[in-house]
Scaffold this motif. Sequence first.
Motif, PDB file in Angstrom:
ATOM      1  N   HIS B  60       0.830  -1.199   0.000  1.00 29.57           N
ATOM      2  CA  HIS B  60       0.000   0.000   0.000  1.00 29.57           C
ATOM      3  C   HIS B  60       0.867   1.253   0.000  1.00 29.57           C
ATOM      4  CE1 HIS B  60      -3.867   1.829   0.397  1.00 29.57           C
ATOM      5  NE2 HIS B  60      -3.521   2.479   1.474  1.00 29.57           N
ATOM      6  N   TRP B  61       1.782   1.325   0.988  1.00 30.96           N
ATOM      7  CA  TRP B  61       2.757   2.412   1.052  1.00 30.96           C
ATOM      8  C   TRP B  61       4.147   1.800   0.974  1.00 30.96           C
ATOM      9  CZ3 TRP B  61       0.906   7.203   0.639  1.00 30.96           C
ATOM     10  CH2 TRP B  61      -0.426   7.433   1.034  1.00 30.96           C
ATOM     11  N   ALA B  62       5.162   2.682   0.966  1.00 31.49           N
ATOM     12  CA  ALA B  62       6.548   2.209   0.827  1.00 31.49           C
ATOM     13  C   ALA B  62       6.879   1.119   1.849  1.00 31.49           C
ATOM     14  CB  ALA B  62       7.515   3.369   0.981  1.00 31.49           C
ATOM     15  N   GLN B  63       6.442   1.319   3.120  1.00 30.35           N
ATOM     16  CA  GLN B  63       6.814   0.348   4.153  1.00 30.35           C
ATOM     17  C   GLN B  63       6.248  -1.032   3.859  1.00 30.35           C
ATOM     18  OE1 GLN B  63       5.024   3.140   4.547  1.00 30.35           O
ATOM     19  NE2 GLN B  63       3.889   3.154   6.472  1.00 30.35           N
ATOM     20  N   HIS B  64       5.071  -1.073   3.208  1.00 25.62           N
ATOM     21  CA  HIS B  64       4.479  -2.373   2.889  1.00 25.62           C
ATOM     22  C   HIS B  64       5.221  -3.030   1.723  1.00 25.62           C
ATOM     23  CE1 HIS B  64       1.215   0.212   4.670  1.00 25.62           C
ATOM     24  NE2 HIS B  64       1.456  -0.691   5.585  1.00 25.62           N
ATOM     25  N   GLY B  65       5.689  -2.206   0.785  1.00 27.55           N
ATOM     26  CA  GLY B  65       6.549  -2.730  -0.274  1.00 27.55           C
ATOM     27  C   GLY B  65       7.808  -3.339   0.328  1.00 27.55           C
ATOM     28  N   LEU B  66       8.391  -2.628   1.307  1.00 29.14           N
ATOM     29  CA  LEU B  66       9.595  -3.133   1.981  1.00 29.14           C
ATOM     30  C   LEU B  66       9.297  -4.432   2.727  1.00 29.14           C
ATOM     31  CD1 LEU B  66      10.771   0.339   3.272  1.00 29.14           C
ATOM     32  CD2 LEU B  66      12.181  -1.140   1.852  1.00 29.14           C
ATOM     33  N   GLN B  67       8.145  -4.457   3.406  1.00 30.21           N
ATOM     34  CA  GLN B  67       7.773  -5.685   4.134  1.00 30.21           C
ATOM     35  C   GLN B  67       7.686  -6.871   3.181  1.00 30.21           C
ATOM     36  OE1 GLN B  67       3.983  -4.673   5.819  1.00 30.21           O
ATOM     37  NE2 GLN B  67       4.845  -3.698   7.639  1.00 30.21           N
ATOM     38  N   TRP B  68       7.032  -6.685   2.039  1.00 28.93           N
ATOM     39  CA  TRP B  68       6.905  -7.766   1.051  1.00 28.93           C
ATOM     40  C   TRP B  68       8.278  -8.173   0.538  1.00 28.93           C
ATOM     41  CZ3 TRP B  68       3.143 -10.992   0.251  1.00 28.93           C
ATOM     42  CH2 TRP B  68       1.804 -10.617   0.488  1.00 28.93           C
ATOM     43  N   HIS B  69       9.119  -7.163   0.253  1.00 31.48           N
ATOM     44  CA  HIS B  69      10.434  -7.445  -0.323  1.00 31.48           C
ATOM     45  C   HIS B  69      11.284  -8.265   0.645  1.00 31.48           C
ATOM     46  CE1 HIS B  69      12.584  -6.436  -3.979  1.00 31.48           C
ATOM     47  NE2 HIS B  69      13.711  -6.241  -3.298  1.00 31.48           N
ATOM     48  N   PHE B  70      11.215  -7.894   1.937  1.00 32.48           N
ATOM     49  CA  PHE B  70      12.054  -8.586   2.924  1.00 32.48           C
ATOM     50  C   PHE B  70      11.407  -9.867   3.428  1.00 32.48           C
ATOM     51  CE2 PHE B  70      13.914  -4.168   3.502  1.00 32.48           C
ATOM     52  CZ  PHE B  70      14.967  -4.457   2.668  1.00 32.48           C
ATOM     53  N   PHE B  71      10.198 -10.157   2.957  1.00 37.22           N
ATOM     54  CA  PHE B  71       9.619 -11.492   3.132  1.00 37.22           C
ATOM     55  C   PHE B  71       9.985 -12.334   1.903  1.00 37.22           C
ATOM     56  CE2 PHE B  71       5.655 -13.856   1.765  1.00 37.22           C
ATOM     57  CZ  PHE B  71       5.990 -15.023   2.435  1.00 37.22           C
ATOM     58  N   GLY B  72       9.763 -11.750   0.720  1.00 35.05           N
ATOM     59  CA  GLY B  72      10.023 -12.479  -0.529  1.00 35.05           C
ATOM     60  C   GLY B  72      11.473 -12.908  -0.656  1.00 35.05           C
ATOM     61  N   MET B  73      12.390 -12.109  -0.079  1.00 33.79           N
ATOM     62  CA  MET B  73      13.816 -12.422  -0.225  1.00 33.79           C
ATOM     63  C   MET B  73      14.149 -13.795   0.363  1.00 33.79           C
ATOM     64  SD  MET B  73      15.791 -10.129   2.643  1.00 33.79           S
ATOM     65  CE  MET B  73      15.590 -10.442   4.401  1.00 33.79           C
ATOM     66  N   TRP B  74      13.423 -14.176   1.416  1.00 37.19           N
ATOM     67  CA  TRP B  74      13.703 -15.486   2.025  1.00 37.19           C
ATOM     68  C   TRP B  74      13.286 -16.606   1.088  1.00 37.19           C
ATOM     69  CZ3 TRP B  74      17.003 -15.527   5.740  1.00 37.19           C
ATOM     70  CH2 TRP B  74      17.075 -14.446   6.628  1.00 37.19           C
ATOM     71  N   ILE B  75      12.118 -16.457   0.466  1.00 38.78           N
ATOM     72  CA  ILE B  75      11.647 -17.482  -0.467  1.00 38.78           C
ATOM     73  C   ILE B  75      12.614 -17.563  -1.640  1.00 38.78           C
ATOM     74  CG2 ILE B  75       9.696 -18.311  -1.840  1.00 38.78           C
ATOM     75  CD1 ILE B  75       7.877 -16.450  -0.364  1.00 38.78           C
ATOM     76  N   LEU B  76      12.938 -16.399  -2.210  1.00 39.89           N
ATOM     77  CA  LEU B  76      13.809 -16.353  -3.385  1.00 39.89           C
ATOM     78  C   LEU B  76      15.173 -16.972  -3.082  1.00 39.89           C
ATOM     79  CD1 LEU B  76      14.049 -15.132  -6.347  1.00 39.89           C
ATOM     80  CD2 LEU B  76      15.363 -13.325  -5.255  1.00 39.89           C
ATOM     81  N   ALA B  77      15.782 -16.565  -1.970  1.00 41.84           N
ATOM     82  CA  ALA B  77      17.141 -17.011  -1.663  1.00 41.84           C
ATOM     83  C   ALA B  77      17.166 -18.495  -1.288  1.00 41.84           C
ATOM     84  CB  ALA B  77      17.738 -16.157  -0.546  1.00 41.84           C
ATOM     85  N   LEU B  78      16.251 -18.922  -0.400  1.00 37.94           N
ATOM     86  CA  LEU B  78      16.278 -20.321   0.040  1.00 37.94           C
ATOM     87  C   LEU B  78      15.923 -21.258  -1.118  1.00 37.94           C
ATOM     88  CD1 LEU B  78      14.696 -19.984   3.602  1.00 37.94           C
ATOM     89  CD2 LEU B  78      17.117 -20.230   2.986  1.00 37.94           C
ATOM     90  N   ASN B  79      14.888 -20.882  -1.869  1.00 41.35           N
ATOM     91  CA  ASN B  79      14.498 -21.693  -3.022  1.00 41.35           C
ATOM     92  C   ASN B  79      15.607 -21.689  -4.081  1.00 41.35           C
ATOM     93  OD1 ASN B  79      12.251 -23.155  -4.448  1.00 41.35           O
ATOM     94  ND2 ASN B  79      12.581 -21.497  -5.916  1.00 41.35           N
ATOM     95  N   GLY B  80      16.240 -20.531  -4.250  1.00 40.93           N
ATOM     96  CA  GLY B  80      17.325 -20.408  -5.229  1.00 40.93           C
ATOM     97  C   GLY B  80      18.516 -21.287  -4.867  1.00 40.93           C
ATOM     98  N   ILE B  81      18.847 -21.316  -3.580  1.00 35.35           N
ATOM     99  CA  ILE B  81      19.960 -22.165  -3.131  1.00 35.35           C
ATOM    100  C   ILE B  81      19.605 -23.641  -3.363  1.00 35.35           C
ATOM    101  CG2 ILE B  81      21.212 -22.975  -1.078  1.00 35.35           C
ATOM    102  CD1 ILE B  81      21.026 -20.005  -0.063  1.00 35.35           C
ATOM    103  N   ALA B  82      18.348 -23.999  -3.039  1.00 36.98           N
ATOM    104  CA  ALA B  82      17.906 -25.387  -3.237  1.00 36.98           C
ATOM    105  C   ALA B  82      17.977 -25.752  -4.721  1.00 36.98           C
ATOM    106  CB  ALA B  82      16.486 -25.564  -2.705  1.00 36.98           C
ATOM    107  N   TYR B  83      17.536 -24.823  -5.578  1.00 39.47           N
ATOM    108  CA  TYR B  83      17.519 -25.055  -7.022  1.00 39.47           C
ATOM    109  C   TYR B  83      18.935 -25.227  -7.578  1.00 39.47           C
ATOM    110  CZ  TYR B  83      16.799 -24.098 -11.979  1.00 39.47           C
ATOM    111  OH  TYR B  83      16.805 -24.165 -13.350  1.00 39.47           O
ATOM    112  N   MET B  84      19.829 -24.342  -7.153  1.00 40.57           N
ATOM    113  CA  MET B  84      21.219 -24.401  -7.619  1.00 40.57           C
ATOM    114  C   MET B  84      21.860 -25.717  -7.178  1.00 40.57           C
ATOM    115  SD  MET B  84      22.193 -21.772  -9.333  1.00 40.57           S
ATOM    116  CE  MET B  84      21.846 -20.079  -9.690  1.00 40.57           C
ATOM    117  N   THR B  85      21.644 -26.072  -5.918  1.00 38.57           N
ATOM    118  CA  THR B  85      22.212 -27.311  -5.390  1.00 38.57           C
ATOM    119  C   THR B  85      21.680 -28.507  -6.183  1.00 38.57           C
ATOM    120  OG1 THR B  85      22.169 -26.244  -3.229  1.00 38.57           O
ATOM    121  CG2 THR B  85      22.581 -28.613  -3.250  1.00 38.57           C
ATOM    122  N   TYR B  86      20.366 -28.504  -6.397  1.00 40.64           N
ATOM    123  CA  TYR B  86      19.727 -29.585  -7.146  1.00 40.64           C
ATOM    124  C   TYR B  86      20.316 -29.687  -8.558  1.00 40.64           C
ATOM    125  CZ  TYR B  86      16.020 -32.320  -9.372  1.00 40.64           C
ATOM    126  OH  TYR B  86      15.330 -33.281 -10.048  1.00 40.64           O
ATOM    127  N   GLY B  87      20.415 -28.546  -9.223  1.00 38.59           N
ATOM    128  CA  GLY B  87      20.902 -28.527 -10.602  1.00 38.59           C
ATOM    129  C   GLY B  87      22.337 -29.012 -10.716  1.00 38.59           C
TER     130      GLY B  87
END
Lengths: 264, 216
Positions: B60-87
């Motif tokens: 809604h506002w900048a802080q909510h964008g930041l909240q989403w970004h710093f939540f999404g980063m965990w999914i992106l990074a952990l899933n990315g590490i799993a994907y790289m390892t798998y590959g």
Amino acid sequence: MSGIRSPRRSLFRPKGGIDQSILREHKALIERIDRRKVLRGTLSLGALSLLTGCDVGETGPVQNFLRAVSGWNDKVQEFIFRPDHLAPTYSEADVVKPPRFNAHYDVEDVKPVDGSTWKLELSGLIADKRPWTAQQLAQLPEQSMIIRHICVEGWDYIGQWSGVNLRQFLERVGADLTAKYVFFRCADDYTESLDMPSALHAQTMLATKYAGDPITDPFGFPLRLRTATKLGFKNAKWVTGIEVTNDFQETFWSKQGFNWFAGI
Amino acid sequence: MQSTRPAEMHVRRLHPLPLRIMHWVNAIAMLIMISSGWKIYNDDVILGWLHFPDALTLGHWAQHGLQWHFFGMWILALNGIAYMTYGLVTGRFRRMLFPIRWRELLKDMYDAVHFRLAHDDPTHYNAVQRLLYVGILLVGVVIVITGLVLWKPIQFSELTALLGGFQTVRIIHFLCMSAIVLFLIVHVTLALLVPRTLVAMVTGGPAINEMKAKAS
């Protein structure tokens, strides 16, 4: 679902609260609403919002969840924080004059603080709670640092700050350095707080000067917090009170959803 | 161990289940990161003419964008590490993405611009696909590293300096996002043009011959 929460102070909501007359006019209709249907509707709305990732609003389960993640991120940042690691410093030639102004209001709306009557009040877990005047503070050993200010918005600038090292000040007044937080109150009702390890960092100070001259009104005269390890908004201006405490209190921006730790 | 099982019991699909899960988790993470990142970007734009429309941003506002970004980063990074390892561990990257030969690349690029690129065998990536997939994986690594530096430029000040300073890192992060968005446009367009590939990422796709795959 945490139910209805007490309204928080927010820039983005009407100050006078919400007009209740519409609610009174439609009392009968509201009482007729089938609660089960509402519950079902709420569930599908919740599922939909998760599915699309859309932000339903500033309150509600999605916001509660995101704030819980933000709380987890506070803990991760505490873990990442390197207490003895110094932020890079720069040369006097890099110093931007005047510093960049930022607040939740315009620079014209800054209410200058009278330095002659100003006092720094101390409270909480501090042995010597006698307030400090600007003259008394000026007699303490002065620290100076040229560091980068990084705003949560993404911009940055290099500034030179001088003043009293916060750790030395806290030691001098007999603060409990094992406490969890140092909380700051400001003349404009702004609030901020630091975790103790960040408060005790060598580059955290109560600044009184910018680029060698007393800080001017828009930038926090006569005293502001300046730390090299936090985002810009953590650096409270026009500080009037310091409290050392073990109780966590939300701060001006954390109430509105910004991450509390805000380390850099 | 494989030889002790009957052949029909061990059907290896083009996209094994773990890979499909990671692909779609990554898709969600990417949508969260891009749309919330645009919200954060709008607060202090890098390019004066470029503001992302509110309808495309998350929060809604900048802080909510930041909240989403710093939540999404965990999914992106952990899933990315799993994907790289798998590959890397399963040999999927080596099998599907390498080698990339200059001669094939030039020929496939020529065919691609003339809309003649063969795609009758979805289990075999052509040289252009291989290059794009390897490239986007590298961009993914760089965007996570620069994201980490933007999040903690002082705690990782050595890395900040190595990458050219805070504002340079911000621009690299932005360019990586741009590359991912361009990739996504091509990737999604091609998947829609050849819907078989999209279905394969849901159902697993055709069974592949292990011997043939290893030989190729």
